[in-house]
Design a protein around this motif. Structure first.
Motif, short mmCIF file in Angstrom:
data_model
loop_
_atom_site.label_atom_id
_atom_site.label_comp_id
_atom_site.label_asym_id
_atom_site.label_seq_id
_atom_site.Cartn_x
_atom_site.Cartn_y
_atom_site.Cartn_z
N LYS A 182 -26.98 3.30 93.56
CA LYS A 182 -28.29 2.61 93.10
C LYS A 182 -29.28 3.32 92.28
O LYS A 182 -29.58 2.78 91.37
CB LYS A 182 -28.99 2.07 94.42
N ASN A 183 -29.40 4.65 92.74
CA ASN A 183 -30.30 5.36 91.92
C ASN A 183 -29.49 6.27 91.14
O ASN A 183 -29.02 7.28 91.40
CB ASN A 183 -31.14 6.32 92.82
N ARG A 184 -29.01 5.65 89.74
CA ARG A 184 -28.15 6.36 88.91
C ARG A 184 -28.56 7.79 88.60
O ARG A 184 -27.98 8.73 88.33
CB ARG A 184 -27.90 5.40 87.81
N ALA A 185 -29.69 7.63 88.22
CA ALA A 185 -30.40 8.98 87.54
C ALA A 185 -30.26 10.24 88.60
O ALA A 185 -30.03 11.31 88.20
CB ALA A 185 -31.91 8.70 87.01
N ALA A 186 -30.68 9.93 89.79
CA ALA A 186 -30.60 10.93 90.73
C ALA A 186 -29.12 11.36 90.93
O ALA A 186 -29.09 12.63 91.37
CB ALA A 186 -31.27 10.39 92.07
N HIS A 187 -28.17 10.44 90.89
CA HIS A 187 -26.87 11.09 91.25
C HIS A 187 -26.36 11.77 90.10
O HIS A 187 -25.47 12.53 90.02
CB HIS A 187 -25.98 9.74 91.77
N ILE A 188 -26.73 11.58 88.99
CA ILE A 188 -26.39 12.29 87.81
C ILE A 188 -26.62 13.65 87.93
O ILE A 188 -25.95 14.75 87.58
CB ILE A 188 -27.08 11.57 86.36
N ILE A 189 -28.10 14.00 88.40
CA ILE A 189 -28.29 15.40 88.73
C ILE A 189 -27.45 16.01 89.78
O ILE A 189 -27.00 17.25 90.03
CB ILE A 189 -29.93 15.48 89.28
N ASN A 190 -27.03 15.18 90.86
CA ASN A 190 -26.21 15.65 91.85
C ASN A 190 -24.74 15.93 91.28
O ASN A 190 -24.20 16.96 91.59
CB ASN A 190 -25.56 14.49 92.78
N VAL A 191 -24.43 15.20 90.26
CA VAL A 191 -22.97 15.53 89.44
C VAL A 191 -23.04 17.08 88.95
O VAL A 191 -22.24 17.75 88.68
CB VAL A 191 -22.55 14.55 88.60
N GLN A 192 -24.35 17.02 88.21
CA GLN A 192 -24.70 18.50 87.54
C GLN A 192 -24.51 19.43 88.28
O GLN A 192 -24.07 20.59 88.20
CB GLN A 192 -25.98 18.43 86.81
N SER A 193 -25.19 19.33 89.58
CA SER A 193 -25.19 20.36 90.67
C SER A 193 -23.80 20.67 90.92
O SER A 193 -23.48 22.00 91.10
CB SER A 193 -26.00 19.98 91.64
N GLU A 194 -22.96 19.76 91.28
CA GLU A 194 -21.49 20.05 91.62
C GLU A 194 -20.85 20.67 90.56
O GLU A 194 -20.13 21.55 90.76
CB GLU A 194 -20.77 18.86 91.90
N ASP A 195 -21.02 20.49 89.32
CA ASP A 195 -20.31 20.97 88.28
C ASP A 195 -20.88 22.50 88.10
O ASP A 195 -19.98 23.49 87.95
CB ASP A 195 -20.96 20.47 86.93
#
Length: 339
Positions: A182-195
């Protein structure tokens, strides 16, 4: 955001033409009735009108000051996003390099990592502005006078879907994952953190530099949260609604208070009540509309924060950090309005 030298009288009149017609009607009916039928009881003493006008002016001043604070806070937040984004591009390039890793990578392998992290950040900017451009029930962009004021420019986020807009910046797996949220922008940051965590585990980045890059991601979370607070929390409706009622009460009563004042100058001078009521009413109502048009700085109106243009500026800066050649042009203003 309007970037012309001034708004221009024509634009102001287009913005307020419906109000002017209403003001003329409101002022003409009591004035004509007073002059033609000689109803002296229509005249009201000026003192209560002056008290009402003073109170309304104070209330409007408070509203305009509060809504400008919302607008300026939004601009400062996006200024912070610009600065943090440039820092992100710089640190990705300098922190993830062979001089800082436990294993040697080829230049092409490093370029892939840099490009992935920076492109994903551009996807975050894209997702954020799409979320901020989504309409809310209390926003005023769709009122007739605002539609007429912005009909000559196009809102990019309303012409292209987010899925299409982020396609150039995300891998197929990342895109599929993000679009399920739902909150696409927030989850992009999550993916960045995992990377970043994976890069740390592989020894491609030192612990200190990993922490510093994660701090920048935390800053992006904070910037996004501040934008969402302004977007999702309206200017208190009791202020916005009651202010509007007070303004119109004053406008309706105004000609009744002006009639005896102009009659003192001569019988037929009373007709001057009409133009002076229109002028005073226009000033009060326009001051109220200025606050109304400023209270929602992300609604894609002519007086809003140009987040599309700011995002494009960041994108250009980051792509130049990657030394890419296919760089988009800056967003240009249309009809002196920058999106």
């Amino acid at each position: 955001m309007h970037i012309g030298k001034n708004l221009g009288l024509k634009k102001v009149l287009i913005w307020s033409k419906r109000d002017i017609v209403i003001f003329i009607i409101i002022a003409t009916i009591p004035t004509a009735t007073y002059e033609i039928f000689h109803f002296p009881w229509l005249a009201l003493p000026w003192l209560p009108m002056a008290l009402i006008g003073t109170a309304v002016a104070i209330i409007i001043g408070f509203q305009d000051n509060a809504t400008y604070d919302r607008f300026w806070e939004a601009r400062k937040i996006y200024g912070s996003i610009v600065n943090s984004s440039r820092i992100w591009g710089m640190l990705v390039k300098t922190y993830i390099s062979n001089s800082q890793t436990q294993q040697s990578l080829s230049n092409s392998e490093l370029d892939v990592i840099h490009r992935r992290l920076i492109y994903r950040h551009i996807a975050w900017l894209t997702a954020l502005r799409h979320q901020l451009r989504q309409p809310r029930e209390w926003e005023t962009k769709n009122k007739k006078y605002n539609i007429e004021n912005v009909e000559h420019f196009i809102v990019p986020e309303h012409q292209i879907s987010l899925a299409e807009d982020i396609t150039p910046y995300l891998s197929a797996d990342d895109k599929e994952y993000i679009l399920r949220k739902k909150n696409r922008a927030a989850h992009i940051i999550n993916v960045q953190s995992e990377d970043l965590k994976n890069l740390l585990n592989k020894g491609l980045i030192e612990n200190f530099r990993y922490i510093e890059l994660q701090r920048i991601l935390s800053d992006f979370y904070e910037h996004q949260g501040k934008c969402e607070r302004i977007k999702n929390f309206p200017y208190p409706r009791q202020f916005a609604t009651l202010n509007l009622y007070f303004v119109w009460i004053f406008i309706i009563l105004l000609p009744f208070g002006m009639l005896p004042e102009f009659e003192k100058l001569g019988h037929h001078i009373t007709w001057f009540t009409i133009p002076f009521c229109v002028i005073v009413s226009w000033i009060f109502r326009t001051m109220d509309k200025i606050g109304e048009s400023t209270e929602n700085p992300f609604q894609a109106g002519s007086n809003d924060i140009p987040i599309t243009s700011l995002s494009r500026t960041i994108e250009i800066d980051l792509l130049e950090v990657l030394n890419e050649t296919d760089i988009p042009k800056p967003i240009e203003a249309a009809n002196d309005i920058l999106m």
